[in-house]
Design a protein around this motif. Structure first.
Motif, short mmCIF file in Angstrom:
data_model
loop_
_atom_site.label_atom_id
_atom_site.label_comp_id
_atom_site.label_asym_id
_atom_site.label_seq_id
_atom_site.Cartn_x
_atom_site.Cartn_y
_atom_site.Cartn_z
N UNK A 77 0.84 -1.21 0.00
CA UNK A 77 0.00 0.00 0.00
C UNK A 77 0.87 1.25 0.00
N UNK A 78 1.93 1.24 0.79
CA UNK A 78 2.85 2.39 0.82
C UNK A 78 3.55 2.57 -0.53
N UNK A 79 3.98 1.45 -1.12
CA UNK A 79 4.62 1.54 -2.43
C UNK A 79 3.66 2.09 -3.48
N UNK A 80 2.39 1.75 -3.37
CA UNK A 80 1.39 2.30 -4.28
C UNK A 80 1.32 3.81 -4.17
N UNK A 81 1.36 4.33 -2.94
CA UNK A 81 1.32 5.79 -2.75
C UNK A 81 2.58 6.45 -3.29
N UNK A 82 3.72 5.80 -3.09
CA UNK A 82 4.98 6.35 -3.61
C UNK A 82 4.96 6.35 -5.14
N UNK A 83 4.49 5.25 -5.73
CA UNK A 83 4.37 5.18 -7.19
C UNK A 83 3.45 6.28 -7.71
N UNK A 84 2.33 6.49 -7.03
CA UNK A 84 1.40 7.55 -7.42
C UNK A 84 2.07 8.91 -7.40
N UNK A 85 2.90 9.17 -6.37
CA UNK A 85 3.58 10.46 -6.27
C UNK A 85 4.55 10.66 -7.42
N UNK A 86 5.32 9.64 -7.75
CA UNK A 86 6.24 9.74 -8.89
C UNK A 86 5.47 9.92 -10.21
N UNK A 87 4.38 9.19 -10.37
CA UNK A 87 3.58 9.30 -11.59
C UNK A 87 2.98 10.69 -11.71
N UNK A 88 2.51 11.25 -10.60
CA UNK A 88 1.94 12.60 -10.64
C UNK A 88 3.00 13.61 -11.06
N UNK A 181 2.47 -9.50 -17.11
CA UNK A 181 2.94 -8.45 -16.19
C UNK A 181 3.20 -7.14 -16.94
N UNK A 182 3.77 -7.23 -18.14
CA UNK A 182 4.04 -6.02 -18.92
C UNK A 182 2.74 -5.30 -19.27
N UNK A 183 1.72 -6.05 -19.63
CA UNK A 183 0.44 -5.42 -19.96
C UNK A 183 -0.20 -4.80 -18.72
N UNK A 184 -0.11 -5.46 -17.58
CA UNK A 184 -0.65 -4.88 -16.35
C UNK A 184 0.10 -3.60 -15.99
N UNK A 185 1.42 -3.60 -16.15
CA UNK A 185 2.20 -2.38 -15.89
C UNK A 185 1.78 -1.25 -16.83
N UNK A 186 1.59 -1.56 -18.10
CA UNK A 186 1.17 -0.54 -19.07
C UNK A 186 -0.21 0.00 -18.71
N UNK A 187 -1.09 -0.87 -18.23
CA UNK A 187 -2.43 -0.44 -17.82
C UNK A 187 -2.34 0.52 -16.64
N UNK A 188 -1.52 0.19 -15.66
CA UNK A 188 -1.33 1.08 -14.51
C UNK A 188 -0.81 2.43 -14.97
N UNK A 189 0.15 2.43 -15.89
CA UNK A 189 0.70 3.69 -16.39
C UNK A 189 -0.39 4.55 -17.04
N UNK A 190 -1.24 3.93 -17.84
CA UNK A 190 -2.33 4.69 -18.48
C UNK A 190 -3.29 5.22 -17.41
N UNK A 191 -3.63 4.40 -16.45
CA UNK A 191 -4.57 4.84 -15.41
C UNK A 191 -3.99 5.99 -14.60
N UNK A 192 -2.70 5.92 -14.28
CA UNK A 192 -2.07 7.00 -13.53
C UNK A 192 -1.91 8.26 -14.37
N UNK A 193 -1.79 8.09 -15.67
CA UNK A 193 -1.59 9.24 -16.57
C UNK A 193 -2.84 10.13 -16.60
N UNK A 194 -4.00 9.53 -16.43
CA UNK A 194 -5.24 10.31 -16.56
C UNK A 194 -5.94 10.53 -15.24
N UNK A 195 -5.32 10.12 -14.17
CA UNK A 195 -5.90 10.26 -12.83
C UNK A 195 -6.14 11.69 -12.45
#
Length: 195
Positions: A77-88, A181-195
């Protein structure tokens, strides 16, 4: 990154309590020193505004499992928040340099590539392992793939946390893990891009 996001970087030392809850008994958790070192490196990269460390590095982080380690769910959960901060931060930089219209257009192109891949027939969306080799269970991956398609195509409900948390049992002749895994990562990137 807000102060509350920075709290996830706090490691432990002899005087401080552990940064995350610890496992007990025979339950294994993430190696404490490995997690602490990674979060220290991530914090330094974020504070120094380094461009060689980002959301993809956080997403790819892995840690040895040990007894009396950090609880996996708490660290994830913490890593998710850190990833979100970098993506933002990445999104803000890109919007400043490209403009909103170009940024959205690129996110749509990425989403379309994912949709094109997932438009393949069920049970044939990814390469398969050999008959004697284990891969991700096909029906479970196809279920998640349908949910991702519904989200990208129709706006069906799906969260980044659900995609990050997708886990699959193994089967002989299953889907190749690295492709899924690569497709899931790409999906996360798209979701974070438009958040």
């Amino acid at each position: 990154m807000s102060d509350s996001d920075l709290d996830v970087f706090d490691g432990d030392d002899e005087a401080a309590p552990p940064a995350f809850p610890l496992t007990s008994g025979r339950t294994r958790g993430y190696h404490r020193a490995a997690v602490d070192a990674f979060l220290d490196a991530a914090r330094g990269a974020f504070e120094d505004d380094r461009k060689d460390f980002g959301a993809e590095d956080v997403r790819a982080a892995s840690f040895p499992l040990v007894r009396h380690g950090y609880e996996i769910a708490a660290v994830d959960a913490a890593l998710g928040r850190v990833e979100d901060a970098f993506a933002a931060r990445t999104r803000e930089r890109a919007v400043r340099s490209l403009g909103v219209t170009e940024w959205v257009a690129r996110a749509r192109e990425d989403a379309q590539r994912i949709l094109d891949h997932l438009a393949r027939p069920a049970h044939h969306r990814f390469a398969r392992t050999g008959r004697l080799t284990f891969g991700y269970r096909v029906d479970e991956v196809d279920h998640v793939a349908d949910r991702i398609s519904g989200f990208l195509r129709d706006g069906d409900p799906l969260t980044v946390e659900q995609v990050r948390g997708a886990a699959f049992r193994m089967q002989r002749g299953g889907y190749r893990e690295e492709q899924v895994d690569a497709l899931l990562d790409a999906t996360v990137e798209v979701m974070l891009a438009v958040r």
